[in-house]
Design a protein around this motif. Structure first.
Motif, short mmCIF file in Angstrom:
data_model
loop_
_atom_site.label_atom_id
_atom_site.label_comp_id
_atom_site.label_asym_id
_atom_site.label_seq_id
_atom_site.Cartn_x
_atom_site.Cartn_y
_atom_site.Cartn_z
N HIS A 161 -15.47 3.09 -7.28
CA HIS A 161 -14.99 1.71 -7.14
C HIS A 161 -16.14 0.79 -7.45
O HIS A 161 -17.14 0.76 -6.72
N ARG A 200 0.69 4.41 11.83
CA ARG A 200 -0.39 4.01 10.92
C ARG A 200 -0.90 2.64 11.33
O ARG A 200 -0.12 1.77 11.65
N THR A 260 -1.03 0.90 -6.07
CA THR A 260 -0.22 -0.11 -5.35
C THR A 260 0.95 -0.69 -6.17
O THR A 260 0.98 -1.88 -6.47
N TRP A 305 -7.02 2.47 6.59
CA TRP A 305 -5.84 3.02 7.25
C TRP A 305 -6.19 4.25 8.06
O TRP A 305 -6.91 5.12 7.61
N GLU A 350 -13.63 -4.01 -1.86
CA GLU A 350 -12.97 -4.49 -3.08
C GLU A 350 -11.85 -5.49 -2.76
O GLU A 350 -11.30 -6.12 -3.65
N TRP A 351 -11.54 -5.64 -1.47
CA TRP A 351 -10.52 -6.61 -1.04
C TRP A 351 -11.16 -7.90 -0.54
O TRP A 351 -10.51 -8.68 0.15
N ASP A 377 -4.50 7.38 1.55
CA ASP A 377 -5.96 7.44 1.51
C ASP A 377 -6.58 8.28 2.62
O ASP A 377 -6.23 8.14 3.77
N PHE A 401 -14.66 9.61 -7.68
CA PHE A 401 -13.95 8.35 -7.78
C PHE A 401 -15.03 7.27 -7.70
O PHE A 401 -15.98 7.41 -6.93
N TRP A 436 0.84 -1.19 0.00
CA TRP A 436 0.00 0.00 0.00
C TRP A 436 0.88 1.25 0.00
O TRP A 436 0.62 2.20 -0.69
N GLY A 437 1.89 1.14 0.83
CA GLY A 437 2.96 2.11 0.78
C GLY A 437 2.60 3.51 1.20
O GLY A 437 1.47 3.83 1.48
N GLU A 438 3.61 4.31 1.28
CA GLU A 438 3.39 5.72 1.52
C GLU A 438 3.98 6.47 0.34
O GLU A 438 4.79 5.94 -0.38
N TRP A 449 -5.30 6.44 -13.38
CA TRP A 449 -4.99 6.35 -11.95
C TRP A 449 -4.48 4.96 -11.65
O TRP A 449 -5.25 4.01 -11.54
N ARG A 504 0.93 6.95 -8.08
CA ARG A 504 0.94 5.53 -7.73
C ARG A 504 1.27 4.63 -8.93
O ARG A 504 1.12 3.42 -8.87
C1 JFZ Z 1 -5.49 1.19 -2.71
C2 JFZ Z 1 -6.30 -0.05 -3.05
O1 JFZ Z 1 -5.67 -1.20 -2.58
C3 JFZ Z 1 -7.70 0.09 -2.48
O2 JFZ Z 1 -8.47 -1.02 -2.80
C4 JFZ Z 1 -8.34 1.34 -3.05
O3 JFZ Z 1 -8.48 1.20 -4.46
C5 JFZ Z 1 -7.48 2.56 -2.73
C6 JFZ Z 1 -8.01 3.82 -3.38
O4 JFZ Z 1 -6.13 2.36 -3.16
O5 JFZ Z 1 -5.23 1.21 -1.34
C7 JFZ Z 1 -4.30 2.06 -0.80
C8 JFZ Z 1 -3.25 2.57 -1.54
C9 JFZ Z 1 -2.34 3.46 -0.92
C10 JFZ Z 1 -2.49 3.80 0.40
C11 JFZ Z 1 -3.53 3.28 1.14
C12 JFZ Z 1 -4.43 2.40 0.54
N1 JFZ Z 1 -1.59 4.70 1.02
O6 JFZ Z 1 -0.64 5.18 0.38
O7 JFZ Z 1 -1.75 5.05 2.21
#
Ligand code: JFZ
Length: 613
Positions: free
Chosen positions: A63, A486, A233, A494, A84-85, A274, A61, A36-38, A230, A261
């Protein structure tokens, strides 16, 4: 930010010490965190299309995929977390998941209605999931059978319908595309099945060449002009793949923007973590906050935590006031219809946004790097827009050190004059009798200045009317450290806790610059977390010669860490400390320092200062 790394490292070490058998779980979660990363904030904002991006401010947006039909349920069990997960959460076998496409029949989907809703909401762009991590193409793709046109009873290309509706209504269109994770593709990132015999990580190349490249090509060829793509991950994907995608997008549609991203340090603008609305202005030119109308991104039957119309407006304003753009998500149901509450919140907030569009679209950030407790500021040249979320006592609002003279003040909603005085550096607005009468969700006072505002004193203003919280983000530190903890609340949700911690010695000090508009007595309280071994630490909070001495307690564990193994997360306590006299108006420094330190001291989240009367 570096601290997050240490927190994670210590999480890992702690788990190792506690119980060797939790290691695999921790590794798994660590991997996800990395995935997911920063965000790296290293982007150079040079793309010409950033002009519309930074002016438009507000996007929808969406989903939407097979997971929307599941709505958070698999085999009768509800999985709480980002919908979605669900394939991951419920560990659904690949073949079962793919077969489930037979149940996807979005016959209530109305592309024109959706675009009209986005317009009514005040949004200028729609970004929809063309392919999420599940690997399912919501469009008619020639390079996969796992598509809306081939694997479901429904045979229309909804992305085409949406693209046509956007064209007709003057709405920009963007596609979300999961370039790295593809859970149903044997060579895709994080494939959920058994890898084919002889598999090596380099085989990602097969998936990339045979699915990603052709599908992104389809998306940028068959659907007219695409405003942005867009990606998401990228964690673990070698940089050269990101570079190839940049070349592909630029070759096919040079006007198309790419978000950060995409990975590898590429991208035209930064998508922040997010749902993060930054407290301090980010040091990047072009950025966005992505957020959702409730908690999950995709539709989940139980998720009723809808943001109110006012909350949506406030979040948009805060983002615009910090110089960013806001993208707000809705999750349609499997049948293509939208949850009623989402429609209502979007429509109602949209009424306010469109009526106050002058203060949003094309507006620049506040001349102050932080917001105010009463609201926030946007600006256009010599015009300043004060978005008043909560009117302070008696309808009086004070701002100091604008660095310009106010020529005129009026309510944006009806242009009626607002009384004001400007003595020296302090501007005082009086909405008096207007307060409480027929005001919109957020009142906007428009100021016309004799020159653009020039804020020379960025210190947090203590206006003598409203309670102000000095957050950890705003402090400078010596011998202690800024930390961002976090964790996931429900799965994939998150949350952040930002604090000052790791106090090294009694010499450590956190300092806030404050601009006190009215000398006098203030009631001070503190919010902090504390581990057991730091309990009984003693502290001094001071402002000039005045001070309060206090002791801190263990704050107890928080239970909401079920999805994030690691050290316990301590709850925040709010404790009233006492009355502090601030004898002099103007620039002061408020400091917190330990006088007897135990352990690493407290996690200091904020200091609240409230007029004492
Ligand atoms: C990602 C996806 O895994 C999730 O399903 C959704 O589409 C979201 C918008 O994006 O999830 C993330 C990606 C990055 C972070 C957190 C959730 N981040 O950088 O904190």
């Amino acid at each position: 930010m570096k601290d997050t790394f240490y927190l994670r490292l210590s999480a890992l070490l702690m788990a190792l010490l506690l119980n060797a058998s939790t290691l695999s779980a921790v590794e798994k979660e660590q991997g996800m965190d990395e995935m997911w990363g920063e965000e790296k904030l290293s982007i150079q904002a040079t793309h010409p299309s950033l002009k519309w991006f930074t002016e438009d401010k507000y996007a929808m947006f969406i989903h939407w995929g097979l997971y929307s039909q599941m709505a958070g349920v698999w085999n009768g069990q509800t999985y709480y977390g980002i919908g979605e997960w669900i394939m991951h959460m419920a560990e659904i076998p690949v073949q079962e998941y793919m077969d489930y496409a037979k149940n996807f029949n979005p016959d209530q989907f109305d592309a024109v209605g959706l675009v009209k809703l986005a317009k009514a909401a005040g949004m200028k762009t729609i970004v929809i999931t063309a392919k999420h991590h599940e690997g399912f193409a919501m469009f008619d793709s020639q390079v996969s059978d796992f598509t809306i046109t081939k694997a479901t009873p429904y045979d229309r290309d909804l992305m085409k319908e949406l693209a046509d509706a956007c064209q007709a209504e003057g709405m920009r269109l963007g596609f979300y595309y999961s370039q790295n994770q593809d859970w149903t593709e044997p060579y895709g990132g994080k494939y959920k099945g058994e890898r084919p015999a002889g598999y090596t990580p380099d085989d990602f190349n097969i998936y990339f060449e045979q699915k990603v490249i052709p599908q992104v090509t389809e998306l940028l060829t068959n659907y007219g002009p695409i405003a942005l793509i867009w990606f998401d991950t990228p964690g673990g994907m070698p940089k050269e793949y990101s570079a190839r995608l940049v070349d592909l997008v630029q070759g096919l549609q040079p006007d198309c923007l790419i978000n950060s991203r995409i990975g590898g340090g590429y991208g035209d603008y930064v998508s922040l973590g997010d749902m993060q609305i930054p407290i301090v202005r980010p040091k990047v030119d072009a950025w966005e906050t992505v957020d959702t109308t409730n908690d999950s991104w995709s539709y989940a039957w139980y998720d009723q935590n809808w943001k109110s119309p006012k909350a949506i407006c406030e979040r948009l304003v805060r983002v615009v006031a910090r110089g960013g753009s806001y993208m707000l998500n809705v999750g349609p149901k499997g049948d293509g219809s939208l949850p009623e509450q989402a429609v209502e919140s979007l429509t109602k907030s949209g009424e306010w946004i469109r009526a106050h569009g002058e203060a949003i679209y094309g507006a620049d950030a506040s001349p102050f790097d932080q917001g105010f407790s009463w609201g926030d500021i946007t600006t256009k040249g010599q015009e300043l827009y004060l978005h008043v979320f909560e009117w302070p006592q008696a309808g009086v609002l004070r701002i100091a050190d604008l660095g310009a003279k106010v020529v005129q003040a009026s309510l944006l909603q009806d242009a009626s004059a607002v009384d004001f005085t400007q003595d020296g550096s302090i501007l005082e607005l009086n909405l008096g009798s207007k307060v409480g009468r027929d005001l919109p969700l957020i009142s906007v006072v428009k100021l016309i200045l004799d020159q653009p505002a020039q804020v020379t004193n960025p210190a947090t203003q203590i206006d003598g009317l409203t309670p102000v919280t000095l957050l950890a983000e705003m402090a400078t530190t010596e011998g202690c450290k800024h930390s961002d903890y976090r964790w996931m609340e429900k799965f994939g949700e998150w949350k952040h806790d930002y604090f000052i911690g790791r106090w090294g010695s009694e010499d450590a000090v956190a300092t806030w610059d404050i601009n006190v508009l009215e000398a006098g007595d203030y009631l001070v309280s503190i919010e902090y977390s504390s581990e057991n071994d730091a309990a009984g630490s003693e502290w001094v909070l001071s402002c000039g010669d005045e001070s309060i001495t206090f002791v801190t307690f263990e704050s107890g564990f928080d239970s909401t860490k079920s999805f994030q193994p690691g050290p316990p997360r301590y709850r925040n306590l709010s404790v009233s400390l006492g009355v502090l006299n601030i004898p002099n108006a103007g620039l002061n420094q408020l400091q917190v320092t330990p006088r007897l330190l135990k352990g690493k001291g407290i996690g200091l989240k904020g200091i609240r200062i409230e007029p004492y009367r």
